[in-house]
Design an enzyme around this catalytic site. Structure first.
Site, mmCIF file in Angstrom:
data_model
loop_
_atom_site.group_PDB
_atom_site.id
_atom_site.type_symbol
_atom_site.label_atom_id
_atom_site.label_comp_id
_atom_site.label_asym_id
_atom_site.label_seq_id
_atom_site.Cartn_x
_atom_site.Cartn_y
_atom_site.Cartn_z
ATOM 1 N N GLU A 167 0.844 -1.193 0.000
ATOM 2 C CA GLU A 167 0.000 0.000 0.000
ATOM 3 C C GLU A 167 0.884 1.251 0.000
ATOM 4 O O GLU A 167 1.301 1.719 1.061
ATOM 5 C CB GLU A 167 -0.870 0.022 1.261
ATOM 6 C CG GLU A 167 -1.868 -1.105 1.336
ATOM 7 C CD GLU A 167 -3.146 -0.647 2.030
ATOM 8 O OE1 GLU A 167 -4.202 -0.807 1.428
ATOM 9 O OE2 GLU A 167 -3.071 -0.104 3.134
ATOM 10 N N GLY A 173 -6.314 6.710 -0.033
ATOM 11 C CA GLY A 173 -7.327 7.740 0.219
ATOM 12 C C GLY A 173 -7.086 9.032 -0.543
ATOM 13 O O GLY A 173 -7.683 10.061 -0.239
HETATM 14 C C1 PEP Z 1 -6.729 1.455 2.775
HETATM 15 O O1 PEP Z 1 -7.317 1.999 3.676
HETATM 16 O O2 PEP Z 1 -6.038 0.463 3.011
HETATM 17 C C2 PEP Z 1 -6.851 1.999 1.410
HETATM 18 C C3 PEP Z 1 -6.173 1.422 0.458
HETATM 19 O O3 PEP Z 1 -7.679 3.064 1.264
HETATM 20 P P1 PEP Z 1 -8.240 3.647 -0.133
HETATM 21 O O4 PEP Z 1 -8.699 2.480 -0.963
HETATM 22 O O5 PEP Z 1 -9.347 4.559 0.232
HETATM 23 O O6 PEP Z 1 -7.099 4.349 -0.808
#
Ligand code: PEP
Length: 251
Positions: A167, A173
């Protein structure tokens, strides 16, 4: 063949009536998946509702965080044993929001993953670089270090029962999604780093991508060779979006 997953991270969102509608749609969608598992990681107070709504369905549910301690005087904390009692199968550990806002370091994340495994659940271990780190060209160094500390602690047995989620912090976000090629490159690096430890683990461990995944971009991301599904924040709160993402993980 590696397990494919679509994991919703609800973060601190939800209400009893809203959740109910979402659970019902997720349960139906999960039933139609052939190889992917749909998982919702909900705020702690909603775990009982998740259990009631999803029991008997093919959907799984889990926590977004956990204490590294099994029990004791740790006000406000929730143990892995408690999550297991509510039927959780998965627990997210080391999410960048935990690292950024609650000071969790790699060593704590490793302890949390171990606590989850000790209760027979699957830790979803998050790694990812910040924008500044990507721009400095140290993405692999950062995710490699994050993975390595957890891997040292868990050992081969623990790793075999875990899921990894890449991530990039700059994509969470923000509406900015990493390109499929950027994602593939980091996932391939992570799989290579796992292979250097143990080939079997590298081949079997699901590596999810998270960072502004939506119905519109899930298919192209999940099609990449080393991507086994996604960890979804915002879009997991919208039933139609999440259902489409689950279907993309399944195809
Ligand atoms: C997350 O909270 O792990 C995430 C990837 O959020 P988003 O999809 O909103 O970017």
């Amino acid at each position: 063949m590696r397990q494919r997953l679509a994991v919703g991270n609800w973060k601190m969102h939800g209400s009893l009536p809203e959740n109910q509608a979402l659970f019902e749609k997720v349960a139906v969608a999960a039933g139609a998946l052939s190889r992917a598992i749909a998982v919702v990681c909900v705020p702690f107070p909603y775990l009982a509702q998740a259990r009631t709504a999803l029991a008997g369905s093919k959907a799984a549910w889990g926590g977004q965080n956990v204490s590294q301690h099994p029990k004791g005087a740790f006000t406000g904390e929730v143990s892995a044993g408690m999550l297991r009692e509510f039927g959780c199968r998965y627990v997210i550990v080391g999410h960048s929001e935990r690292r950024q806002f609650f000071g969790e370091d790699d060593a704590t994340v490793a302890l949390k993953a171990k606590a989850v495994l000790a209760e027979g659940m699957v830790p979803i271990v998050c790694v990812g670089e910040t924008l500044a780190e990507r721009e400095r060209g140290v993405t692999e160094e950062v995710v490699g270090r994050q993975l390595s500390l957890v891997a040292d602690r868990l050992g081969a047995e623990g790793l075999k029962a875990s899921v990894l989620a890449y991530e990039p912090v700059w994509a969470i976000g923000t509406g900015k999604t990493a390109t499929p090629e950027q994602v593939q490159a980091v996932h391939a690096y992570l799989r290579g780093a796992l292979a250097a430890r143990e080939k079997n683990i590298a081949e079997s461990m699901p590596i999810l991508y998270g960072g502004s995944v939506k119905a519109a971009n899930a298919a192209e991301l999940f099609r990449m060779r080393n991507v086994d599904g996604g960890l979804i924040g915002g879009a997991s709160l919208v039933a139609e979006e999440f259902v489409t993402i689950c279907q993309a993980a399944d195809s």
